[in-house]
Design a protein around this motif. Structure first.
Motif, PDB file in Angstrom:
ATOM      1  N   GLY A  76       9.789   5.972   7.581  1.00 16.51           N
ATOM      2  CA  GLY A  76      10.114   4.708   8.073  1.00 16.51           C
ATOM      3  C   GLY A  76       9.896   3.591   6.999  1.00 16.51           C
ATOM      4  N   PHE A  77       9.140   3.810   5.877  1.00 10.78           N
ATOM      5  CA  PHE A  77       8.673   2.718   5.050  1.00 10.78           C
ATOM      6  C   PHE A  77       8.557   3.428   3.348  1.00 10.78           C
ATOM      7  CE2 PHE A  77       6.838   1.989   8.874  1.00 10.78           C
ATOM      8  CZ  PHE A  77       6.904   0.635   9.061  1.00 10.78           C
ATOM      9  N   PRO A  78       9.063   2.609   2.170  1.00 14.41           N
ATOM     10  CA  PRO A  78       8.862   3.143   1.112  1.00 14.41           C
ATOM     11  C   PRO A  78       7.642   3.549   0.941  1.00 14.41           C
ATOM     12  CG  PRO A  78       9.812   0.985   1.152  1.00 14.41           C
ATOM     13  CD  PRO A  78       9.393   1.184   2.607  1.00 14.41           C
ATOM     14  N   GLU A  79       7.399   4.716  -0.213  1.00 11.34           N
ATOM     15  CA  GLU A  79       6.140   5.145  -0.441  1.00 11.34           C
ATOM     16  C   GLU A  79       5.927   4.251  -1.488  1.00 11.34           C
ATOM     17  OE1 GLU A  79       3.858   8.981  -2.030  1.00 11.34           O
ATOM     18  OE2 GLU A  79       5.910   9.348  -0.886  1.00 11.34           O
ATOM     19  N   GLY A 120       1.021   5.848  -0.470  1.00 11.72           N
ATOM     20  CA  GLY A 120       0.965   5.626   0.966  1.00 11.72           C
ATOM     21  C   GLY A 120       2.275   4.548   1.181  1.00 11.72           C
ATOM     22  N   VAL A 121       1.809   3.628   2.206  1.00 11.04           N
ATOM     23  CA  VAL A 121       2.902   2.704   2.366  1.00 11.04           C
ATOM     24  C   VAL A 121       2.126   1.311   2.230  1.00 11.04           C
ATOM     25  CG1 VAL A 121       4.146   4.186   3.822  1.00 11.04           C
ATOM     26  CG2 VAL A 121       2.495   2.789   4.892  1.00 11.04           C
ATOM     27  N   GLY A 122       3.208   0.338   2.015  1.00  8.89           N
ATOM     28  CA  GLY A 122       2.459  -0.970   1.799  1.00  8.89           C
ATOM     29  C   GLY A 122       2.129  -1.448   3.096  1.00  8.89           C
ATOM     30  N   LEU A 123       0.861  -2.213   3.519  1.00  8.94           N
ATOM     31  CA  LEU A 123       0.518  -2.699   4.731  1.00  8.94           C
ATOM     32  C   LEU A 123       1.570  -3.992   4.952  1.00  8.94           C
ATOM     33  CD1 LEU A 123      -1.568  -3.283   6.980  1.00  8.94           C
ATOM     34  CD2 LEU A 123      -2.762  -4.685   5.709  1.00  8.94           C
ATOM     35  N   ALA A 124       1.925  -4.705   4.080  1.00  8.14           N
ATOM     36  CA  ALA A 124       2.793  -5.845   4.223  1.00  8.14           C
ATOM     37  C   ALA A 124       4.286  -5.340   4.874  1.00  8.14           C
ATOM     38  CB  ALA A 124       3.066  -6.230   2.859  1.00  8.14           C
TER      39      ALA A 124
END
Length: 363
Positions: A76-79, A120-124
């Motif tokens: 669901g999010f960019p790596e 991983g993925v960005g917290l933002a």
């Protein structure tokens, strides 16, 4: 290799929980720290979580609370990947212990600093999906590892300001040096807060909570705070002292080692330097005469804005004993104090004084 797949010569400060650093020479000339050499700082037993059943909760001051699996995060999010140095707030505490004893705290050397490539993925992006409410000012992280260092015992936690959390550089990481996180380093998911003390890069992450105030967890409100020299840590309460966040400028000599016996002549001297949030290492100086004169060292490559810089120089060492000293300068023009006496504090944090090693040369 030991139980935690660390090199056999790790300097172990405790086994339950496991706390260890690499000998200084093992860090020399390696921008990316091998996994078996990366330091380990734990406050309670290492949890072994099932990645399949693990879930991340995002709640608090958000419009849309989330419950996310690892697959949800991956799909669901960019790596994202970045190279970042983590440094324990107690790094080089041993130098402060030489000034005055610091009971109850491990005498970390310069090896409580290591650098990895995190993925991983960005917290933002996760916070954007949840929708931060305007009154959210801090992002708190919670983990399941219960620490007896707190009274009463409680799970580990901490927080960072929203501005840092949404800045684009904080990761929710599942990989380290292109390999899945091990349980020791926070599997299945951990926070990586570049440029901030390692205590804020919470491992075994289970919950992200948007709040108006900083986390009230013991390790945010009480433990990782810089107290004045006259303070009694046993009587310090929430909010006392200075809350530790961005890493202070520091350097360490990695080779030769303290106490080494060498032959006289040209000697290669190496080390690392690191400046925290928003700053970079601009210069490193080496002295053989107590700071009366300095040699400017050569800086190694900058692996990224959040990574340490290794440095090296050569110097002519004569027969007898020599104390080699090093100091760094950052991009703001700040440098390090001469003596550990100037920065001694009763919990032994942030030893930013000159790094020194004593060597003896004989034919």
């Amino acid at each position: 290799m030991n139980t935690w797949d660390k090199r056999d010569d790790m300097v172990v400060h405790g086994t339950d929980p496991y706390n260890a650093e690499a000998p200084p020479g093992a860090l020399a000339d390696q921008i990316i720290t091998p996994l078996d050499t990366f330091y380990s700082r734990n406050h309670g037993p290492v949890p072994d979580l099932d990645p399949g059943s693990w879930r991340l909760t995002v709640d608090g001051l958000v419009e849309r609370p989330l419950t996310l699996s690892l697959e949800d995060l991956r799909s669901g999010f960019p790596e994202l990947s970045l190279v970042a140095t983590l440094q324990c707030a107690g790094n080089r505490r041993a130098g402060l212990v030489e000034v005055r004893d610091i009971p109850g705290e491990d005498p970390w050397g310069p090896g409580a600093t290591s650098t990895a490539r995190w993925s991983g993925v960005g917290l933002a992006g996760v916070l954007a999906r949840a929708g931060l409410l305007p009154e959210a000012a801090h992002i708190a992280f919670a983990a399941p590892d219960v620490s007896r260092l707190a009274d009463p015992a409680q799970p580990y936690g901490g927080s960072i300001p929203v501005a840092k959390a949404v800045g684009g550089d904080v990761l929710l990481a599942w990989a380290m040096n292109d390999r899945p996180l091990s349980p020791l380093h926070g599997a299945p998911l951990r926070v990586v807060v570049p440029g901030w003390i390692g205590a804020r890069s919470v491992k075994w992450l289970q919950r992200v909570t948007a709040r108006e105030e900083p986390s009230d967890n013991y390790f945010q409100a009480t433990a990782y705070r810089l107290l004045p020299p006259e303070a009694d840590p046993a009587k310090a309460g929430p909010g006392d002292g200075i809350s530790l966040g961005p890493v202070v400028l520091n350097t360490a000599i990695l080779s030769p080692g303290d106490g080494d016996r060498l032959r006289p002549g040209l000697t290669r001297i190496t080390g690392y330097a690191y400046a925290g949030d928003g700053r970079t290492v601009a210069r490193v100086d080496v002295s053989l005469d107590g700071g009366d004169s300095w040699i400017q060292a050569d800086l190694g490559e900058q692996a990224g804005p959040w990574a340490w810089r290794h440095w090296h120089t050569t110097a002519e060492l004569g027969e007898g004993e020599t104390v080699i000293a090093a100091r760094a300068w950052d991009s703001c023009g700040a440098t390090q104090p001469d003596s550990a006496r100037d920065v001694w504090n009763p919990k032994g944090y942030a030893n930013t004084s000159w790094s020194r090693v004593r060597v003896t040369c004989a034919p």
